[in-house]
Design an enzyme around this catalytic site. Structure first.
Site, PDB file in Angstrom:
ATOM      1  N   ASP A   1      20.295   4.620   9.407  1.00 47.17           N
ATOM      2  CA  ASP A   1      22.032   3.679  10.005  1.00 47.17           C
ATOM      3  C   ASP A   1      21.826   2.782   8.880  1.00 47.17           C
ATOM      4  O   ASP A   1      21.600   2.009   8.607  1.00 47.17           O
ATOM      5  CB  ASP A   1      22.485   3.833  11.608  1.00 47.17           C
ATOM      6  CG  ASP A   1      23.577   3.778  11.464  1.00 47.17           C
ATOM      7  OD1 ASP A   1      25.120   4.313  10.077  1.00 47.17           O
ATOM      8  OD2 ASP A   1      24.759   3.972  12.342  1.00 47.17           O
TER       9      ASP A   1
ATOM     10  N   ASP B   1      18.044   3.692  16.763  1.00 48.33           N
ATOM     11  CA  ASP B   1      18.679   3.153  17.674  1.00 48.33           C
ATOM     12  C   ASP B   1      19.005   3.665  18.389  1.00 48.33           C
ATOM     13  O   ASP B   1      19.935   2.902  20.099  1.00 48.33           O
ATOM     14  CB  ASP B   1      18.778   1.534  17.701  1.00 48.33           C
ATOM     15  CG  ASP B   1      20.332   1.586  17.092  1.00 48.33           C
ATOM     16  OD1 ASP B   1      20.567   1.833  17.284  1.00 48.33           O
ATOM     17  OD2 ASP B   1      20.386  -0.270  17.325  1.00 48.33           O
TER      18      ASP B   1
ATOM     19  N   ASP C   1      20.963   9.287  18.051  1.00 50.99           N
ATOM     20  CA  ASP C   1      19.653   9.485  16.822  1.00 50.99           C
ATOM     21  C   ASP C   1      17.904   9.910  17.693  1.00 50.99           C
ATOM     22  O   ASP C   1      17.295   9.853  16.892  1.00 50.99           O
ATOM     23  CB  ASP C   1      19.108   8.132  16.924  1.00 50.99           C
ATOM     24  CG  ASP C   1      20.277   7.179  15.762  1.00 50.99           C
ATOM     25  OD1 ASP C   1      21.103   8.034  14.670  1.00 50.99           O
ATOM     26  OD2 ASP C   1      20.784   6.328  16.404  1.00 50.99           O
TER      27      ASP C   1
ATOM     28  N   ASN D   1     -26.816  11.920  -3.794  1.00 54.00           N
ATOM     29  CA  ASN D   1     -27.664  12.314  -3.442  1.00 54.00           C
ATOM     30  C   ASN D   1     -28.609  13.597  -2.974  1.00 54.00           C
ATOM     31  O   ASN D   1     -29.300  14.033  -3.317  1.00 54.00           O
ATOM     32  CB  ASN D   1     -28.064  11.608  -2.298  1.00 54.00           C
ATOM     33  CG  ASN D   1     -27.912  10.101  -2.184  1.00 54.00           C
ATOM     34  OD1 ASN D   1     -28.427   9.994  -2.899  1.00 54.00           O
ATOM     35  ND2 ASN D   1     -27.808  10.095  -0.619  1.00 54.00           N
TER      36      ASN D   1
ATOM     37  N   ASN E   1     -30.469   4.769   5.080  1.00 59.56           N
ATOM     38  CA  ASN E   1     -29.143   5.321   6.185  1.00 59.56           C
ATOM     39  C   ASN E   1     -28.344   4.467   6.811  1.00 59.56           C
ATOM     40  O   ASN E   1     -27.401   3.950   7.200  1.00 59.56           O
ATOM     41  CB  ASN E   1     -29.498   7.240   6.348  1.00 59.56           C
ATOM     42  CG  ASN E   1     -27.903   7.550   6.525  1.00 59.56           C
ATOM     43  OD1 ASN E   1     -27.249   7.286   5.345  1.00 59.56           O
ATOM     44  ND2 ASN E   1     -27.280   8.041   8.142  1.00 59.56           N
TER      45      ASN E   1
ATOM     46  N   ASP F   1     -25.086   1.422   6.797  1.00 59.17           N
ATOM     47  CA  ASP F   1     -24.624   1.952   7.567  1.00 59.17           C
ATOM     48  C   ASP F   1     -24.094   0.845   8.296  1.00 59.17           C
ATOM     49  O   ASP F   1     -22.515   0.539   7.560  1.00 59.17           O
ATOM     50  CB  ASP F   1     -24.844   2.852   8.443  1.00 59.17           C
ATOM     51  CG  ASP F   1     -24.768   3.974   8.909  1.00 59.17           C
ATOM     52  OD1 ASP F   1     -24.126   4.628   8.005  1.00 59.17           O
ATOM     53  OD2 ASP F   1     -25.506   5.279   9.304  1.00 59.17           O
TER      54      ASP F   1
END
Length: 864
Positions: free
Chosen positions: A342, A608, A612, A676, A701, A705
């Site tokens: 609005d 609001d 709405d 890989n 690994n 990580d």
């Protein structure tokens, strides 16, 4: 016995106390509830709070630590890794099982801690947004939080209010309640305060009972609270409706990516196992190596990265005055390419001032001001900005005159009539109906007009002239309401049927000037790729003027009547072209939102008001403000602490940063794992020994990580947040297919160097080969984070955040030192010859250069 009512396949209980309350008259009910029209005392309310508990349903309860942990560990990636760790222990490889257990603890632990912190901080932010109820206690009206209501409280209800519990009406006036949250019906139903002895087939049809979770569409009422919290009709649904919100496109995309990696692993792992078993003739080693490969292909940090990114994003947005009610809305917020809103309070100051009060000829009129003031003063419904502007007007000085008027009745405002009326008794004892509303609606109900004290019929030839006055005011930027009256002498009550044959007296005109920041905010949104469309119930004349003042194109314009007659396909095409939509009803706004979404747009709606709520629920992301009506705040995904498009623009940027950092991990993990796959398959086929020991694969690994833990806090380039970024699985596939094999190229060059330069064909030198590939693999995939995280040239044009720089540098240093560390023999490492290091440096430079070239080519083709 409690009654049963099926809703959407569930059996829902209605408290027997509510059913009894429906049959009793008002006095009997008050005695039953041990209350009175003056309400409870403070001490009585406290005692009942201890007995009944807070007025909350299950969905509002915070998640316990145990439930959070269960949610985290049931993720398919965590379950898979835990299963592999268990298998390793059961088959005798305790070292591998321990490393896998550490990886599970790392991912799940970090996610648990970060989510707990984020939830605690978010709870503090959400406490700033609360829904209240108007309650009568000790004879005085006061606003209290909904959770503090108790059975026996007397509450006042007006348009826009959420029903605060299961209540029995004691008095009502033209009360219409929206029950769609319980029944799915879109049309409001009228409620009455008389005892209900009809024996309704369904409890929801009881005419004098309003249920928690519904809202007042129009009218007003006084009610007694019968039951609260989990004992309400809505509360009994809680156990059935509590759960995860419907998945967004991003959630679905993440799920597809996760299962893609799991399916890839289900093919890859058996293949690696069989190749190594047949070529090495050591099935035990082949089994453990295949297990390690399975772990290496698992993007086990994905749940943690996503969770922490969303949580951090919510906290950052909170600091930018955007409160996130639903975490999964953040990505949609960042992906939003159309914002529908609005104009009031977003483009304008939301500071309405009464500027004119004139008769039908445009001459200033104190009589018109008095009528307008009386209507705003006596109405009991929701007082909007225009009502407050009249009541605060310095033009009305004779407030003592109000004492001579007495309110008899009223007809509340609703969005169908778009006007309201009050019946007052004038000093001379005459009853007069006073009406104000949208001029075109009031005109339809008028048969006469007043000019210079003379009453004249509204002949068709004069109507055009009468309209010109309010249209000229609208064209000058004024918000105009028409004021009319009607003599109802002898009447004490009124109804909508009385709103005919009115006498038009004149107009009250208001000014809501455009915000100084509106132009810059709209320009900022445009630069960020967000188009703005205005959806308003206001008239087209004033809407056009406001749009012109903030440099929004007012043409073409779609009116509510246009939306009404258009078919869905026609509306979708027209809605894409139009910027301004005026004279829209709530249903029209909802249709426009749905039409735009049907065209593939990610649509945000900012509203609001009571009207709405349907559009807020229909949008991809519903946005409201902390000063909004209860139903609007309840329907929204995000709440702005300041009704300003600049605040919203900052939130959009943060949403895109969250998405960008999640995609970084997906790109890195997916391309690395895909590369890989080729390296492991090739090496397994031609080497006389395992290309890397299982414990080395797992250690690699685990270290990788650790290097990615800071990704949620990484810096994001401006270019990556400059445009909406919806989830695009095709883009990720291209990234995997083109950049994944690049890592394999340099794995194979490392294989060649280890075999031919350092003579590792001999199985007795297998440890040297495995050490060389371990270091190269760890360093390339860790360093390449800096290339993949940006579309620019890494380090020169774009630098990662300090934590990410430190972790990647630290992990690379650990990788270089491991072969000469005290744990080297336990991990199967051998010190590397000095010649290896300059070759590795060249490999890293070449890998980064080639990845940058291919990335640039993909960007040039606009494939990523």
């Amino acid at each position: 016995m409690a009654n049963q009512h099926p809703a959407k396949g569930r059996s829902i209980q209605v408290s027997s106390a509510v059913l009894d309350a429906a049959r009793k008259n008002g006095d009997e009910l008050l005695r039953e509830l041990k209350t009175s029209p003056l309400g409870l005392t403070h001490e009585e309310a406290e005692q009942r709070t201890e007995t009944a508990g807070p007025n909350e349903v299950a969905r509002e309860k915070p998640q316990s630590g145990l439930m959070r942990l269960v949610k985290i560990v049931r993720n398919p990636l965590v379950v898979l890794l835990a299963a592999l760790s268990t298998v390793s222990y059961l088959t005798g490889d305790a070292r591998a099982g321990t490393v896998m257990a550490i990886m599970v603890a790392l991912g799940a632990g970090l996610r648990f801690v970060q989510e707990a912190r984020a939830d605690a901080a978010a709870a503090k932010l959400k406490a700033m947004i609360h829904v209240t109820a108007t309650v009568v206690r000790e004879g005085k009206e006061r606003e209290i939080p909904l959770r503090d209501l108790v059975p026996g409280d007397i509450v006042r209800l007006a348009a826009g209010d959420m029903i605060p519990g299961d209540v029995r009406l004691l008095g009502s006036k033209d009360l219409f309640v929206t029950q769609g949250s319980l029944t799915g019906e879109s049309l409001p139903v009228e409620k009455f305060h008389d005892a209900d002895t009809s024996g309704a087939a369904s409890p929801i049809e009881l005419k004098n009972i309003c249920f928690m979770g519904t809202s007042v569409e129009s009218g007003s009422a006084t009610a007694a609270v019968v039951v609260t919290g989990p004992r309400t009709y809505f509360g009994t649904m809680a156990s059935s409706i509590v759960g995860e919100p419907p998945p967004t496109s991003f959630d679905i995309g993440l799920s597809k990516f996760t299962w893609l990696m799991i399916h890839l692993m289900s093919v890859m792992v058996p293949t690696v196992f069989l190749i190594n078993g047949f070529t090495k003739h050591d099935w035990t080693s082949a089994f453990f190596f295949a297990l390690a490969v399975a772990v290496g292909l698992t993007p086990e940090m994905l749940p943690m990265i996503v969770s922490v990114c969303l949580s951090r994003g919510a906290l950052t947005m909170g600091r930018r005055k955007v409160i996130v009610k639903r975490l999964n809305a953040i990505q949609n917020f960042g992906g939003m390419d159309l914002l529908c809103t609005d104009k009031t309070g977003t483009l304008t100051e939301d500071r309405v001032v009464l500027m004119r009060h004139c008769d039908v000829t445009g001459e200033e009129s104190e009589d018109v001001l008095l009528d307008g003031y009386l209507i705003s003063f006596f109405q009991t419904g929701l007082k909007n900005l225009l009502d407050r502007a009249i009541l605060e007007s310095p033009d009305f000085r004779e407030k003592s005159v109000l004492e001579r008027y007495k309110k008899l009745d009223e007809i509340p405002f609703d969005f169908t009539r778009r006007m309201m009326s009050v019946l007052v008794e004038a000093p001379e004892g005459k009853a007069t109906l006073l009406t104000k509303g949208a001029p075109e609606e009031v005109f339809r109900h008028c048969s006469h007009f007043e000019r210079d004290g003379q009453i004249s019929p509204m002949d068709p030839g004069l109507i055009t002239d009468l309209k010109q006055e309010y249209e000229s005011l609208s064209e000058d930027g004024f918000r105009v309401l028409a004021v009319a009256n009607k003599d109802l002498t002898g009447k004490q009550v009124c109804s909508k049927a009385d709103e005919t044959g009115l006498v038009l007296r004149g107009y009250v005109a208001f000014l809501d000037p455009p915000k100084e920041t509106a132009n810059s905010a709209l320009e900022a949104l445009r630069k960020n790729g967000v188009g703005v469309k205005i959806l308003t119930g206001d008239n087209p004349l004033i809407s056009r003027k406001v749009c012109r003042e903030v440099n929004l194109p007012p043409e073409p314009i779609l009116l509510g009547e246009d939306v009404e007659r258009m078919a869905e396909a026609e509306l979708a095409d027209a809605a894409e072209k139009a910027t301004l939509f005026a004279r829209l009803s709530p249903a029209h706004k909802e249709r426009v939102i749905q039409a735009l979404r049907g065209k593939g747009h990610v649509v945000g709606f900012m509203g609001d008001g009571i009207n709405d709520a349907p559009a807020l629920r229909s949008a991809d992301v519903g946005i409201s403000v902390d000063t909004a009506t209860d139903i609007a705040k309840e329907s929204a995904d995000l709440i702005l602490l300041e009704k300003d498009l600049m605040v919203l623009n900052g939130g959009v940027t943060e949403g895109r940063k969250v998405f960008a950092n999640i995609v970084k991990y997906i790109r890195m993990g997916a391309s690395s794992n895909f590369g890989n796959m080729f390296s492991v398959l090739g090496a397994s086929a031609f080497l006389p020994f395992l290309p890397m020991a299982p414990i080395q694969v797992l250690t690699n690994n685990l270290l990788y990580d650790f290097s990615q833990v800071p990704i949620p806090a990484d810096a994001v380039d401006e270019e990556q947040v400059a445009r909406p970024r919806p989830w695009n699985i095709l883009e990720i596939r291209r990234f995997i297919l083109f950049l994944g094999p690049v890592s394999s190229i340099f794995d194979y060059t490392t294989f060649f160097i280890m075999l031919w330069v350092f003579h590792c064909w001999d199985p007795s030198r297998a440890s040297l080969f495995q050490t060389g590939w371990f270091v190269e693999s760890l360093m390339t995939q860790t360093l390449i984070i800096h290339v993949i995280r940006t579309n620019k040239i890494p380090f020169l044009q774009s630098r990662a955040s300090r934590p990410l720089m430190l972790t990647t540098a630290g992990i690379m240093a650990v990788g270089a030192l491991l072969p000469v560390s005290p744990v080297a023999s336990a991990l199967g490492f051998t010190p590397l010859p000095w010649l290896y290091w300059p070759i590795l440096a060249l490999t890293l430079l070449a890998y980064m250069a080639l990845t940058q070239v291919i990335k640039g080519w993909l960007l040039k083709k606009k494939w990523i």
